[in-house]
Design an enzyme around this catalytic site. Structure first.
Site, PDB file in Angstrom:
ATOM      1  N   LYS A  71       0.813  -1.222   0.000  1.00 17.13           N
ATOM      2  CA  LYS A  71       0.000   0.000   0.000  1.00 17.13           C
ATOM      3  C   LYS A  71       0.842   1.265   0.000  1.00 17.13           C
ATOM      4  O   LYS A  71       0.443   2.264  -0.596  1.00 17.13           O
ATOM      5  CB  LYS A  71      -1.008  -0.004   1.139  1.00 17.13           C
ATOM      6  N   ARG A 104      -7.251   3.907  12.909  1.00 19.57           N
ATOM      7  CA  ARG A 104      -7.014   2.584  13.492  1.00 19.57           C
ATOM      8  C   ARG A 104      -8.149   2.190  14.433  1.00 19.57           C
ATOM      9  O   ARG A 104      -8.208   1.057  14.883  1.00 19.57           O
ATOM     10  CB  ARG A 104      -5.697   2.605  14.286  1.00 19.57           C
ATOM     11  N   ARG A 107      12.583  -9.636   2.302  1.00 21.83           N
ATOM     12  CA  ARG A 107      12.887  -8.208   2.316  1.00 21.83           C
ATOM     13  C   ARG A 107      14.206  -7.935   3.049  1.00 21.83           C
ATOM     14  O   ARG A 107      14.509  -8.578   4.056  1.00 21.83           O
ATOM     15  CB  ARG A 107      11.743  -7.482   3.032  1.00 21.83           C
ATOM     16  N   ARG A 123      14.923  -7.377   8.964  1.00 20.28           N
ATOM     17  CA  ARG A 123      14.268  -6.986  10.216  1.00 20.28           C
ATOM     18  C   ARG A 123      13.883  -8.221  11.012  1.00 20.28           C
ATOM     19  O   ARG A 123      13.411  -9.200  10.440  1.00 20.28           O
ATOM     20  CB  ARG A 123      12.993  -6.202   9.895  1.00 20.28           C
ATOM     21  N   ARG A 142       1.364 -10.372  12.707  1.00 25.05           N
ATOM     22  CA  ARG A 142       1.109  -8.983  12.287  1.00 25.05           C
ATOM     23  C   ARG A 142      -0.107  -8.900  11.371  1.00 25.05           C
ATOM     24  O   ARG A 142      -0.897  -7.958  11.451  1.00 25.05           O
ATOM     25  CB  ARG A 142       2.354  -8.415  11.577  1.00 25.05           C
TER      26      ARG A 142
END
Ligand code: ZN
Length: 216
Positions: free
Chosen positions: A13, A88, A122, A155, A166
């Site tokens: 996004k 949120r 990633r 990460r 997540r």
């Protein structure tokens, strides 16, 4: 055009928002980036936000709403925005309704397995923060940033177990908000079903739908 973009971490996004920004001439308001900047500042607000983060708590709705209000004031007249990372909570959604009209919701639907594939491959530059992917967006030299020569790292939360968690947190947080908007705001839903889908393809689809809604 005022839009809100929703999508799980790894849905792309952020990429879509910045491409739409250049196509449509709107502002992108990325709340995650704004809060990262606030955290760096030694201001009353910065210290307050740090207090929440250090305790592992979500920043209160009142703070988030005020930060958004300040940011919206900086948008020049007539220029629209794409909001990323807000709202949120339902309270945040309702507060937004009092300050701006939302014309469309851009919803990115990406299957979990694609998100896991993408995020677990990633790599990020420790020096400049540039993002790479060892499958789709490789650096010229393994483990070295093209832009600055810095070392690339993974990460610690980009591993399949944490990624699943997540995604689950995202879904629990987002589904009541999407329900809230379904009543009175049109949705453009982009569904990706394979790893090879290019961002341009998604953007063209979104542009086509925006034109139908007379928003582009
Ligand atoms: Zn770098």
């Amino acid at each position: 055009m005022n839009a809100i973009i929703f999508g799980a971490p790894g849905s792309g996004k952020g990429t879509y928002a910045s491409r739409l920004q250049s196509r449509l001439g709107v502002d992108v308001i990325a709340m995650g980036d704004i809060f990262r900047e606030i955290l760096k500042e030694d201001t009353p607000l910065g210290r307050k936000v740090k207090g929440y983060v250090e305790k592992g708590l979500l920043v209160s709705d009142d703070i988030v709403i005020n930060v958004l209000k300040e940011r919206l004031k900086k948008i020049s007249n007539g220029k629209g925005f794409i909001l990323d990372g807000y709202p949120r909570t339902i309270k945040q959604a309702k507060a937004l309704e009092e300050i701006a009209k939302i014309d469309v919701i851009l919803l990115q639907m990406v299957p979990d397995w694609i998100i896991i594939e993408r995020l677990s491959s990633r790599r990020i530059c420790r020096n400049c923060g540039a993002v790479y992917n060892i499958r789709y967006l490789k650096p010229k030299v393994d483990g070295v940033c093209d832009k600055c020569g810095g070392p690339l790292y993974q990460r610690s939360d980009d591993n399949p177990e944490v990624i699943k968690k997540r995604i689950q947190v995202y879904q629990e947080q987002t589904s009541p908000i999407l329900q809230h908007y379904k009543k009175n705001v049109p949705f453009i839903v982009s569904s990706i079903t394979d790893l090879e889908t290019k961002p341009e393809t998604v953007i063209e689809e979104i542009m086509k739908e925006l034109k139908k809604l007379k928003l582009a």
